[in-house]
Design a protein around this motif. Structure first.
Motif, PDB file in Angstrom:
ATOM      1  N   ALA A 256     -55.170 -40.345 -19.057  1.00 45.69           N
ATOM      2  CA  ALA A 256     -55.550 -40.854 -20.375  1.00 45.69           C
ATOM      3  C   ALA A 256     -55.046 -39.904 -21.456  1.00 45.69           C
ATOM      4  O   ALA A 256     -54.873 -38.707 -21.221  1.00 45.69           O
ATOM      5  N   PRO A 257     -54.817 -40.436 -22.651  1.00 44.45           N
ATOM      6  CA  PRO A 257     -54.320 -39.575 -23.729  1.00 44.45           C
ATOM      7  C   PRO A 257     -55.370 -38.556 -24.154  1.00 44.45           C
ATOM      8  O   PRO A 257     -56.572 -38.800 -24.042  1.00 44.45           O
ATOM      9  N   HIS A 258     -54.900 -37.410 -24.637  1.00 43.81           N
ATOM     10  CA  HIS A 258     -55.840 -36.416 -25.159  1.00 43.81           C
ATOM     11  C   HIS A 258     -56.342 -36.872 -26.517  1.00 43.81           C
ATOM     12  O   HIS A 258     -55.561 -37.259 -27.389  1.00 43.81           O
ATOM     13  N   VAL A 273     -63.021 -42.914 -26.713  1.00 42.60           N
ATOM     14  CA  VAL A 273     -63.444 -41.924 -27.688  1.00 42.60           C
ATOM     15  C   VAL A 273     -63.314 -40.550 -27.049  1.00 42.60           C
ATOM     16  O   VAL A 273     -63.628 -40.364 -25.869  1.00 42.60           O
ATOM     17  N   GLY A 274     -62.843 -39.594 -27.808  1.00 38.15           N
ATOM     18  CA  GLY A 274     -62.660 -38.258 -27.272  1.00 38.15           C
ATOM     19  C   GLY A 274     -63.967 -37.508 -27.125  1.00 38.15           C
ATOM     20  O   GLY A 274     -64.901 -37.686 -27.914  1.00 38.15           O
ATOM     21  N   THR A 275     -64.036 -36.683 -26.090  1.00 35.68           N
ATOM     22  CA  THR A 275     -65.172 -35.782 -25.884  1.00 35.68           C
ATOM     23  C   THR A 275     -64.618 -34.384 -25.641  1.00 35.68           C
ATOM     24  O   THR A 275     -63.413 -34.157 -25.763  1.00 35.68           O
ATOM     25  N   ALA A 276     -65.496 -33.476 -25.230  1.00 35.93           N
ATOM     26  CA  ALA A 276     -65.061 -32.088 -25.034  1.00 35.93           C
ATOM     27  C   ALA A 276     -64.065 -31.942 -23.901  1.00 35.93           C
ATOM     28  O   ALA A 276     -63.251 -31.012 -23.910  1.00 35.93           O
ATOM     29  N   ASP A 277     -64.106 -32.849 -22.906  1.00 32.37           N
ATOM     30  CA  ASP A 277     -63.228 -32.645 -21.745  1.00 32.37           C
ATOM     31  C   ASP A 277     -62.464 -33.897 -21.327  1.00 32.37           C
ATOM     32  O   ASP A 277     -61.957 -33.972 -20.215  1.00 32.37           O
TER      33      ASP A 277
END
Length: 311
Positions: A256-258, A273-277
């Motif tokens: 998956a994309p960063h 949605v982005g998270t810490a990791d």
């Protein structure tokens, strides 16, 4: 035996129905008074009160168990009290009103998660197993000896609402088993042992999702505070409810994309949605003033997601 059953929310209804269908007699049902519900604030009886009326059972409605209510309980001459999420504390002499006292159905593996929100706290913590526990009610919070504790596996995508609804059904069977054992004199209670933890009701701050946590932790938080008080994040000055989420499978997650924490992207028809990791899938959301909708559909309505961040 002659019983008095105390409870208020939907989670107490399966126990009431099981006991009403058993060989035991329900002398009365204790529940909280009607409260305003819905947009029109219609005064509505508790789910327990509604089912008690359906079953033709006498109902005592009280916000707290004061001297007047205690006198009513004493007058019932019940053998046993059964309580499931009534919503108020019982003190002596109310605890002593039934001949055998009261048993309580609690949705945790006591002494873990003593308090009002054991399921919400367990799910938010990412626990994979809990228990429906029936114990002797004492004045100290959820501290009485345990008659039965039946384990319950928490589905990794289940919300607190899902878990509580399922446990209410399995826990009702546990209650009936204990009541039957108390009736025939075979019930044995064991003092609680282990590490005590507390489960206060989640606050609005608990429901505010922070994307600087891991994907697993964010997923657990969303599940844990659903349906109450309801997970949310801010899009600018607007609050967006986060109703359902999903972890990406291992292989998919690695490709998956960063995304920066809170950043959004549409990938393969899913809203990430982005998270810490790593990214998390937002499967269902509810924008302010609108109905619940598919996360990807909501994101498409926003137009470009460049620079769009949930916080």
């Amino acid at each position: 035996m002659r019983l008095v059953v105390a409870g208020s929310p939907a989670a107490a209804v399966p126990t009431l129905r099981r006991l009403a269908a058993s060989d035991h007699e329900i002398a009365a049902v204790l529940t909280r008074p009607p409260t305003p519900q819905g947009r029109k604030r219609v005064l509505t009886p508790t789910p327990v009160a509604q089912v008690a009326a359906e079953l033709g059972l006498p109902v005592i409605e009280a916000t707290r168990v004061d001297d007047t209510v205690t006198a009513q309980l004493v007058a019932l001459q019940a053998d046993l009290g059964v309580i499931v999420a009534y919503g108020a504390l019982l003190r002596r002499p109310a605890l002593d009103a039934p001949r055998l006292g009261w048993v309580n159905l609690h949705f945790s593996d006591l002494p873990a998660y003593r308090g009002a929100a054991p399921v919400q706290r367990a799910v938010t913590a990412g626990d994979t197993r809990t228990a429906a526990t029936v114990f002797q009610l004492v004045e100290a919070l959820d501290a009485g000896p345990v008659y039965a504790s039946d384990p319950f596996d928490i589905d990794p995508d289940a919300t607190s609402g899902d878990v509580l609804a399922a446990m209410a059904e399995t826990g009702a069977d546990t209650v009936l088993r204990v009541v039957d054992a108390l009736a025939d004199g075979t019930a044995v209670a064991t003092e609680q042992s282990g590490t005590v933890s507390l489960a206060p009701k989640p606050t609005v701050d608990d429901a505010h999702v922070r994307f600087d946590e891991s994907a697993v932790a964010v997923h657990a938080r969303i599940r844990g505070v659903t349906p109450e008080p309801g997970a949310f994040a801010h899009l600018g000055q607007t609050r967006v409810k986060l109703l359902r989420s999903a972890l990406l499978p291992g292989g998919t997650a690695s490709s998956a994309p960063h995304l920066a924490p809170g950043a959004l992207a549409l990938v393969d028809g899913r809203l990430l949605v982005g998270t810490a990791d790593g990214p998390l899938v937002l499967t269902e959301v509810q924008p302010a003033g609108k109905k619940a909708m598919d996360g990807a559909a909501w994101a498409r309505g926003l137009g470009s997601l460049e620079g769009v961040v949930l916080s």
